[in-house]
Write a protein that holds these residues in place. Sequence first.
Motif, PDB file in Angstrom:
ATOM      1  N   VAL A   1       0.693  -1.205  -0.208  1.00 31.44           N
ATOM      2  CA  VAL A   1       0.102   0.048   0.154  1.00 31.44           C
ATOM      3  C   VAL A   1       0.545   0.974   0.514  1.00 31.44           C
ATOM      4  O   VAL A   1       2.533   1.351   1.191  1.00 31.44           O
ATOM      5  CB  VAL A   1      -0.865   0.024   1.739  1.00 31.44           C
ATOM      6  CG1 VAL A   1      -2.056   0.435   1.105  1.00 31.44           C
ATOM      7  CG2 VAL A   1      -1.916  -1.040   1.506  1.00 31.44           C
TER       8      VAL A   1
ATOM      9  N   VAL B   1      -1.080  -0.993  -4.097  1.00 30.84           N
ATOM     10  CA  VAL B   1      -2.197  -0.754  -3.795  1.00 30.84           C
ATOM     11  C   VAL B   1      -2.269   1.137  -3.491  1.00 30.84           C
ATOM     12  O   VAL B   1      -1.119   1.593  -2.305  1.00 30.84           O
ATOM     13  CB  VAL B   1      -3.011  -1.421  -2.936  1.00 30.84           C
ATOM     14  CG1 VAL B   1      -4.768  -0.407  -2.272  1.00 30.84           C
ATOM     15  CG2 VAL B   1      -3.220  -2.991  -3.015  1.00 30.84           C
ATOM     16  N   GLU B   2      -3.071   1.684  -4.532  1.00 34.20           N
ATOM     17  CA  GLU B   2      -2.279   2.413  -4.327  1.00 34.20           C
ATOM     18  C   GLU B   2      -3.546   3.919  -3.661  1.00 34.20           C
ATOM     19  O   GLU B   2      -4.479   3.349  -3.297  1.00 34.20           O
ATOM     20  CB  GLU B   2      -2.534   3.772  -5.224  1.00 34.20           C
ATOM     21  CG  GLU B   2      -2.528   5.489  -6.156  1.00 34.20           C
ATOM     22  CD  GLU B   2      -0.808   5.606  -6.740  1.00 34.20           C
ATOM     23  OE1 GLU B   2      -0.390   4.589  -7.171  1.00 34.20           O
ATOM     24  OE2 GLU B   2      -0.705   6.479  -5.649  1.00 34.20           O
ATOM     25  N   GLU B   3      -2.658   4.340  -2.317  1.00 30.32           N
ATOM     26  CA  GLU B   3      -3.560   4.888  -1.115  1.00 30.32           C
ATOM     27  C   GLU B   3      -3.565   7.087  -1.659  1.00 30.32           C
ATOM     28  O   GLU B   3      -2.236   6.981  -2.552  1.00 30.32           O
ATOM     29  CB  GLU B   3      -2.999   5.285   0.281  1.00 30.32           C
ATOM     30  CG  GLU B   3      -3.190   5.767   1.336  1.00 30.32           C
ATOM     31  CD  GLU B   3      -4.229   5.486   1.999  1.00 30.32           C
ATOM     32  OE1 GLU B   3      -4.783   4.398   1.087  1.00 30.32           O
ATOM     33  OE2 GLU B   3      -5.318   6.353   1.971  1.00 30.32           O
ATOM     34  N   ASN B   4      -4.338   7.149  -1.773  1.00 25.63           N
ATOM     35  CA  ASN B   4      -4.514   8.570  -1.975  1.00 25.63           C
ATOM     36  C   ASN B   4      -4.597   9.300  -1.035  1.00 25.63           C
ATOM     37  O   ASN B   4      -5.692   9.314   0.011  1.00 25.63           O
ATOM     38  CB  ASN B   4      -6.093   8.616  -2.685  1.00 25.63           C
ATOM     39  CG  ASN B   4      -6.356  10.742  -2.842  1.00 25.63           C
ATOM     40  OD1 ASN B   4      -5.692  10.856  -2.659  1.00 25.63           O
ATOM     41  ND2 ASN B   4      -7.357  10.503  -4.235  1.00 25.63           N
TER      42      ASN B   4
ATOM     43  N   ASN C   1      -8.570  12.263   5.279  1.00 26.46           N
ATOM     44  CA  ASN C   1     -10.215  11.669   4.846  1.00 26.46           C
ATOM     45  C   ASN C   1      -8.736   9.334   4.418  1.00 26.46           C
ATOM     46  O   ASN C   1      -9.045   9.410   2.642  1.00 26.46           O
ATOM     47  CB  ASN C   1     -10.435  11.249   3.249  1.00 26.46           C
ATOM     48  CG  ASN C   1     -12.232  10.719   2.954  1.00 26.46           C
ATOM     49  OD1 ASN C   1     -11.915  10.096   3.428  1.00 26.46           O
ATOM     50  ND2 ASN C   1     -12.269  11.531   1.978  1.00 26.46           N
ATOM     51  N   LYS C   2      -8.374   8.718   4.916  1.00 26.35           N
ATOM     52  CA  LYS C   2      -7.426   7.974   4.446  1.00 26.35           C
ATOM     53  C   LYS C   2      -8.730   6.428   4.610  1.00 26.35           C
ATOM     54  O   LYS C   2      -9.623   6.576   5.151  1.00 26.35           O
ATOM     55  CB  LYS C   2      -6.632   7.874   5.428  1.00 26.35           C
ATOM     56  CG  LYS C   2      -5.372   8.802   5.681  1.00 26.35           C
ATOM     57  CD  LYS C   2      -4.575   8.598   6.778  1.00 26.35           C
ATOM     58  CE  LYS C   2      -3.357   9.993   6.896  1.00 26.35           C
ATOM     59  NZ  LYS C   2      -2.636  10.006   7.594  1.00 26.35           N
ATOM     60  N   SER C   3      -7.977   6.315   4.189  1.00 25.92           N
ATOM     61  CA  SER C   3      -8.333   4.783   3.114  1.00 25.92           C
ATOM     62  C   SER C   3      -8.911   3.488   4.782  1.00 25.92           C
ATOM     63  O   SER C   3      -7.880   3.628   6.011  1.00 25.92           O
ATOM     64  CB  SER C   3      -8.208   3.752   2.182  1.00 25.92           C
ATOM     65  OG  SER C   3      -7.426   2.916   2.846  1.00 25.92           O
ATOM     66  N   SER C   4     -10.169   2.686   4.302  1.00 22.45           N
ATOM     67  CA  SER C   4     -10.053   1.806   5.776  1.00 22.45           C
ATOM     68  C   SER C   4      -9.030   1.216   5.804  1.00 22.45           C
ATOM     69  O   SER C   4      -8.260   0.552   6.909  1.00 22.45           O
ATOM     70  CB  SER C   4     -11.208   1.583   6.011  1.00 22.45           C
ATOM     71  OG  SER C   4     -11.775   0.101   4.584  1.00 22.45           O
ATOM     72  N   LEU C   5      -8.430   0.495   4.732  1.00 19.64           N
ATOM     73  CA  LEU C   5      -7.401  -0.080   4.471  1.00 19.64           C
ATOM     74  C   LEU C   5      -6.295   0.083   5.102  1.00 19.64           C
ATOM     75  O   LEU C   5      -5.494  -0.211   5.964  1.00 19.64           O
ATOM     76  CB  LEU C   5      -6.932  -0.616   3.002  1.00 19.64           C
ATOM     77  CG  LEU C   5      -5.803  -1.498   2.917  1.00 19.64           C
ATOM     78  CD1 LEU C   5      -5.896  -3.323   3.549  1.00 19.64           C
ATOM     79  CD2 LEU C   5      -5.723  -1.577   1.383  1.00 19.64           C
ATOM     80  N   LEU C   6      -5.746   1.509   5.016  1.00 18.87           N
ATOM     81  CA  LEU C   6      -4.909   1.773   6.103  1.00 18.87           C
ATOM     82  C   LEU C   6      -5.120   2.417   7.289  1.00 18.87           C
ATOM     83  O   LEU C   6      -4.154   1.277   8.000  1.00 18.87           O
ATOM     84  CB  LEU C   6      -3.977   3.056   5.409  1.00 18.87           C
ATOM     85  CG  LEU C   6      -2.907   3.972   5.583  1.00 18.87           C
ATOM     86  CD1 LEU C   6      -2.182   3.649   5.951  1.00 18.87           C
ATOM     87  CD2 LEU C   6      -2.804   5.760   4.994  1.00 18.87           C
TER      88      LEU C   6
ATOM     89  N   LYS D   1      -0.569   5.270  10.807  1.00 17.20           N
ATOM     90  CA  LYS D   1      -1.791   5.818   9.791  1.00 17.20           C
ATOM     91  C   LYS D   1      -1.118   6.491   8.483  1.00 17.20           C
ATOM     92  O   LYS D   1      -0.932   7.521   7.760  1.00 17.20           O
ATOM     93  CB  LYS D   1      -2.841   6.836  10.051  1.00 17.20           C
ATOM     94  CG  LYS D   1      -3.413   6.476  11.400  1.00 17.20           C
ATOM     95  CD  LYS D   1      -4.509   7.539  11.980  1.00 17.20           C
ATOM     96  CE  LYS D   1      -5.659   7.460  13.543  1.00 17.20           C
ATOM     97  NZ  LYS D   1      -4.493   7.428  14.201  1.00 17.20           N
TER      98      LYS D   1
END
Length: 235
Positions: free
Chosen positions: A11, A36-39, A45-50, A58
């Motif tokens: 990620v 997996v690109e994290e924006n 507003n980070k992804s729940s995956l991260l 985080k």
Amino acid sequence: MASEGQEVKLVGAWYSPYVHRVAWVLKLKGIQYEFVEENLRDLNNKSSLLLNCNPVYKKIPVLLHHGKPIVESLFIIQYIDETWKDNPIFPTDPYERAMARFWAPFIDEMLIEGSRRMLYTEGEQLKEEIKQVSNALQLLEEMLKGKKFFGGEKVGFLDIAFGWITIWLGAIEEVAALDFFNPYQYPLLHIWSNKFKEVHFVKDSLYPKDKLVRFFNKYQESQLKLAAKKIESTT
Ligand SMILES: N[C@@H](CCC(=O)N[C@@H](CS)C(=O)NCC(=O)O)C(=O)O
């Protein structure tokens, strides 16, 4: 491939030097992985995956191996090296190994974080950052005396850890309009940087410097806006 059926995911984001060092080790060892690109444009507003994988910091990168998350780039590359034994990156000598583990985080704080702060500090604080970054570069220049790579004859843990210098540092220098990494002051480091850029698993992974310059320009803008807002709210 060494990793067939091993489910490896990274990620990250294209511009992150911390993510690149993990990708380099995966490539060096021939491990197949999914990126997996994290924006991170909106840090709230980070992804729940991260957030689930790295609830403490985080931050990217995160490596997922069979669904188990490992965080912090320097720990991740040690994990990879211990899990996939081909093409080891650590020195065999325990003293050398301890030294490599000592220098990598120390230089991260002085050099990566210091040069990043140069983009949005001024006055005395900027002078302090320049001093700190120059000291770190001088340390690295000394370490390279009589060596081809930090790892000796071949690329090792410290080369991977400092590999971001090749492109990122020049891009920061350009955006900050400063001249702190020139070949006259740091000839060995420049020779090393050119060699590292040619290493097979690095060569095709580097983005054009202009793309990073555009990224750092935006980053600088956002940090300056943030600083202005802070001043506004305290006056
Ligand atoms: N010490 C960490 C640093 C990672 C780091 O700073 N990642 C940045 C991207 S380059 C990040 O995730 N930033 C998000 C944030 O600051 O909230 C490592 O080595 O992995």
